[in-house]
Design a protein around this motif. Structure first.
Motif, mmCIF file in Angstrom:
data_model
loop_
_atom_site.group_PDB
_atom_site.id
_atom_site.type_symbol
_atom_site.label_atom_id
_atom_site.label_comp_id
_atom_site.label_asym_id
_atom_site.label_seq_id
_atom_site.Cartn_x
_atom_site.Cartn_y
_atom_site.Cartn_z
ATOM 1 N N VAL A 89 0.855 -1.176 0.000
ATOM 2 C CA VAL A 89 0.000 0.000 0.000
ATOM 3 C C VAL A 89 0.896 1.232 0.000
ATOM 4 O O VAL A 89 1.766 1.377 0.856
ATOM 5 C CB VAL A 89 -0.917 0.031 1.248
ATOM 6 C CG1 VAL A 89 -1.818 1.254 1.211
ATOM 7 C CG2 VAL A 89 -1.736 -1.239 1.338
ATOM 8 N N VAL A 90 0.672 2.115 -0.968
ATOM 9 C CA VAL A 90 1.405 3.367 -1.044
ATOM 10 C C VAL A 90 0.410 4.497 -0.862
ATOM 11 O O VAL A 90 -0.610 4.545 -1.558
ATOM 12 C CB VAL A 90 2.122 3.511 -2.409
ATOM 13 C CG1 VAL A 90 2.817 4.857 -2.515
ATOM 14 C CG2 VAL A 90 3.108 2.377 -2.613
ATOM 15 N N VAL A 91 0.702 5.390 0.078
ATOM 16 C CA VAL A 91 -0.153 6.550 0.302
ATOM 17 C C VAL A 91 0.408 7.684 -0.548
ATOM 18 O O VAL A 91 1.587 8.010 -0.463
ATOM 19 C CB VAL A 91 -0.184 6.959 1.785
ATOM 20 C CG1 VAL A 91 -1.075 8.181 1.980
ATOM 21 C CG2 VAL A 91 -0.670 5.807 2.645
ATOM 22 N N GLN A 92 -0.436 8.267 -1.377
ATOM 23 C CA GLN A 92 -0.015 9.376 -2.226
ATOM 24 C C GLN A 92 -0.713 10.645 -1.775
ATOM 25 O O GLN A 92 -1.807 10.588 -1.229
ATOM 26 C CB GLN A 92 -0.332 9.090 -3.686
ATOM 27 C CG GLN A 92 -1.823 8.936 -3.963
ATOM 28 C CD GLN A 92 -2.123 8.501 -5.372
ATOM 29 O OE1 GLN A 92 -1.261 8.008 -6.050
ATOM 30 N NE2 GLN A 92 -3.344 8.694 -5.810
ATOM 31 N N GLN A 93 -0.075 11.778 -2.017
ATOM 32 C CA GLN A 93 -0.684 13.047 -1.653
ATOM 33 C C GLN A 93 -1.921 13.275 -2.502
ATOM 34 O O GLN A 93 -1.957 12.901 -3.667
ATOM 35 C CB GLN A 93 0.273 14.203 -1.909
ATOM 36 C CG GLN A 93 1.319 14.378 -0.868
ATOM 37 C CD GLN A 93 2.123 15.635 -1.151
ATOM 38 O OE1 GLN A 93 2.323 16.007 -2.281
ATOM 39 N NE2 GLN A 93 2.573 16.263 -0.094
ATOM 40 N N SER A 94 -2.910 13.913 -1.900
ATOM 41 C CA SER A 94 -4.094 14.241 -2.674
ATOM 42 C C SER A 94 -3.753 15.370 -3.643
ATOM 43 O O SER A 94 -2.873 16.181 -3.391
ATOM 44 C CB SER A 94 -5.240 14.650 -1.753
ATOM 45 O OG SER A 94 -4.916 15.850 -1.100
#
Length: 118
Positions: A89-94
């Motif tokens: 899981v990679v969290v990306q900036q909105s």
């Protein structure tokens, strides 16, 4: 639905911790899976997604598309019984946050041309 048809997935976070494992029918979409990952996200993490659009799921080196199903994204590993598939899981900036940061950083630039005619 028979239990042997279910696909068991766990999700590896940026710090090496895991969410899951959870069982999904092969017809579940990646969008549904992402919603559950966001709902199950640990509250003590420094980086947290606000919605399913803020995360990317990666399996076997490929970013999974929201419209695909779990069954379509499953990579066969010799049909191991009771195997748990780990997805990263990679969290990306909105995008909204990125756009506001760009507005602050924008500096008017002078248009110059450096042409050479030989």
């Amino acid at each position: 639905m028979p239990e042997e048809d279910l696909v068991e997935l766990k999700f590896r976070l940026y710090d090496g911790s895991d969410i899951g494992p959870f069982q999904y029918p092969p017809t579940s979409t990646i969008g549904m899976v992402k919603e559950r990952v966001v709902a199950e996200w640990p509250k003590d993490k420094k980086i947290t997604p606000k919605s399913a659009n803020d995360i990317k799921l990666i399996n076997a080196g490929k970013i999974l598309e929201i419209s695909k199903t779990v069954g379509q994204c499953r990579v066969p590993f010799g049909d191991l019984p009771n195997a748990v598939i780990t997805m990263h899981v990679v969290v990306q900036q909105s995008l909204a946050k990125t756009k506001t940061e760009k507005k602050v950083d924008e500096v008017p630039r002078k248009q110059t041309c450096h042409c050479s005619i030989l």
